[in-house]
Design an enzyme around this catalytic site. Structure first.
Site, PDB file in Angstrom:
ATOM      1  N   ASP A  23      12.576 -22.744  64.352  1.00 57.98           N
ATOM      2  CA  ASP A  23      13.260 -21.636  63.684  1.00 57.98           C
ATOM      3  C   ASP A  23      14.727 -21.566  64.077  1.00 57.98           C
ATOM      4  O   ASP A  23      15.150 -22.129  65.088  1.00 57.98           O
ATOM      5  CB  ASP A  23      12.578 -20.309  63.987  1.00 57.98           C
ATOM      6  CG  ASP A  23      12.621 -19.937  65.467  1.00 57.98           C
ATOM      7  OD1 ASP A  23      12.407 -20.834  66.301  1.00 57.98           O
ATOM      8  OD2 ASP A  23      12.857 -18.755  65.784  1.00 57.98           O
TER       9      ASP A  23
ATOM     10  N   GLU B 132      10.819 -19.225  68.198  1.00 51.67           N
ATOM     11  CA  GLU B 132      11.353 -19.083  69.552  1.00 51.67           C
ATOM     12  C   GLU B 132      12.365 -17.961  69.631  1.00 51.67           C
ATOM     13  O   GLU B 132      12.432 -17.231  70.631  1.00 51.67           O
ATOM     14  CB  GLU B 132      12.002 -20.407  69.998  1.00 51.67           C
ATOM     15  CG  GLU B 132      12.514 -20.420  71.418  1.00 51.67           C
ATOM     16  CD  GLU B 132      13.964 -19.967  71.573  1.00 51.67           C
ATOM     17  OE1 GLU B 132      14.414 -19.775  72.713  1.00 51.67           O
ATOM     18  OE2 GLU B 132      14.645 -19.791  70.535  1.00 51.67           O
TER      19      GLU B 132
END
Length: 478
Positions: free
Chosen positions: A78, A145
């Protein structure tokens, strides 16, 4: 048509550009995980794609190295999505337009997503190259994350047999990261009783402080606006002034750069003069470290006001002044490392509740536990409720790490100098893996980038080239 195919290593930058075309903001897990799974399928590599949209790709060791202990290569999929005011990019539908500017990669009107797309690109390149020498590889691509390391927490660690891990989520190529902080949220509430009083509202606003990250910049002499207001209130409340409300900061992991308090005064001019005299002294004291600090004092009209009782106002002020803020303990193992700290990131008046939200950090689990216990004992009789939550573990320094030594030797051979070996006072996914994989030997490294999480984010091309070459040398040397 690729904008980056002229760069070398060719496949690293082509993979990065391909990843950038896939929407992958935090929370948008599936499409980018499907992309990575499709890569594994296309290359005949065994792949696990879990319900949380983490992806693990397994690659056998090269000829003669098939039976060596595996190494984990890890990065997250991400990215933080920010854009300029005039950008037309829709992060739910559109990819990122990457371009070259000098010796850097940038994105047109958006964040670049080099954090951590460049890690994924390097790992994919290693996985597809059949000419490299390496032990068996377990490539772990985690989800989300940036919003709490959620994918790493949901990953089934039994899928990993490796106990050596190279995390590629660092941002300075001359630095080897060997430890990071764990943390928790520590929230106290004071339930106040109010009384109707006739007086004049005096609003005091502190602003212009630098603020910053509550981990990385906690030792940089950044003044916390909330605790600064606590010192002021100690001087003026009870000496002709009462307290109506206080508010400062909106993120637990940021040092507040603004705070506002609403006072109730019978003599507004005297109150304003006392406030100004105190804060003028603060401005002089902070001139070197907080040169843009300033304040405003606004006097209202006489009215019937709902002020806190004097006893409850003093409880609020006592908490503001009694609880420490900033650096608590420096490391005795790593020079210059803040080991334990806390930050009052949110101070909020919500009706009859005054809420104090601290972020605690420590690179030692024992340090975190001691700080929580100490605070709970310190606030007895002042706070009505105390709650701790959001715990995540530290990644503690491993003095006998063979992986650290391998990295240092390979770095010295490539660069002709020793890397910085540092710990950070912030969180990394390494902490999640280390807490759940017994005996894990882990390091974090990566190419240089700057202005991460902003529209000015940039990735150094030469640094990426050098970091990838170093990674291949380490894999060959292990």
């Amino acid at each position: 048509m690729s904008n980056l195919s002229h760069l070398t290593p060719k496949r690293v930058f082509e993979h990065f550009e391909a990843l950038s075309r896939v929407p992958r903001g935090s929370g948008d897990r599936k499409r980018i995980a499907d992309f990575v799974q499709a890569f594994a399928d296309a290359h005949g590599l065994h792949c696990v794609h879990d319900a949380a949209h983490n992806v693990i790709i397994y690659k056998n060791g090269s000829a003669g190295r098939e039976h060596e202990p595996p190494v984990i290569l890890q990065g997250h999929l991400d990215m933080v999505c920010q854009k300029t005011a005039d950008s037309t990019v829709d992060f739910e539908k559109d990819g990122i337009e990457v371009y070259v500017e000098g010796d850097e990669l940038r994105a047109r009107g958006t964040t670049l997503g080099a954090d951590n797309g460049i890690a994924a690109a390097m790992i994919l390149t290693v996985l597809e190259d059949t000419t490299l020498s390496h032990p068996p590889i377990e490539a772990v691509f985690t989800a989300d994350e940036e919003i709490g390391m959620l994918g790493a927490w949901e990953l089934d660690m039994s899928l990993l047999s490796g106990r050596r891990m190279i995390n590629l989520d660092a941002e300075e190529d001359d630095t080897l990261t060997v430890s990071c902080a764990g943390g928790s949220d520590f929230v106290m509430t004071v339930n106040v009783t109010r009384e109707i009083v006739r007086g004049i509202p005096v609003t005091v606003s502190l602003h212009g402080l630098r603020g910053g990250h509550s981990g990385i910049e906690i030792d940089k002499q950044r003044t916390n606006a909330d605790t600064l207001m606590g010192g002021l209130l100690m001087q003026v409340v009870g000496n002709g002034a009462g307290l109506i409300a206080i508010d400062g900061g909106d993120k637990g992991n940021a040092i507040p750069n603004r705070c506002e308090a609403v006072l109730c005064a019978t003599d507004a001019d005297a109150c304003a003069q006392a406030v100004s005299a105190y804060l003028d002294g603060v401005k002089n004291r902070l001139a070197a470290t907080e040169p843009t600090f300033d304040y405003t004092v606004t006097v209202g009209q006489t009215d019937m006001l709902f002020a806190m009782t004097q006893a409850d106002a003093m409880r609020v002020i006592a908490l503001l002044n009694a609880v420490p803020d900033g650096v608590i303990q420096m490391s005795t193992e790593i020079g210059g490392l803040v080991e334990t700290s806390l930050n009052l990131g949110i101070l909020k008046t919500d009706g009859n509740d005054v809420i104090f939200h601290h972020t605690l950090r420590s690179n030692k689990l024992a340090g975190m536990e001691l700080l929580e216990s100490t605070l709970k004992n310190a606030v007895k009789g002042l706070a009505d409720t105390v709650d701790t939550f959001g715990h995540y573990p530290p990644w503690e320094f491993k003095a006998d790490s063979s992986l650290q030594q391998t990295f240092i030797r390979c770095y010295e051979a490539q660069y002709g100098k020793r890397p910085k070996v540092e710990a950070i006072h912030a969180g990394l996914e390494c902490a999640v893996f280390a807490s759940r994989l017994a005996g894990l030997d882990c390091i974090a490294c990566g190419p240089s980038m700057h202005d991460v999480h902003t529209v000015d984010e940039a990735l150094s091309i030469p640094s990426t080239q050098q970091t990838f070459a170093l990674l291949l040398t380490i894999l060959e040397t292990l």
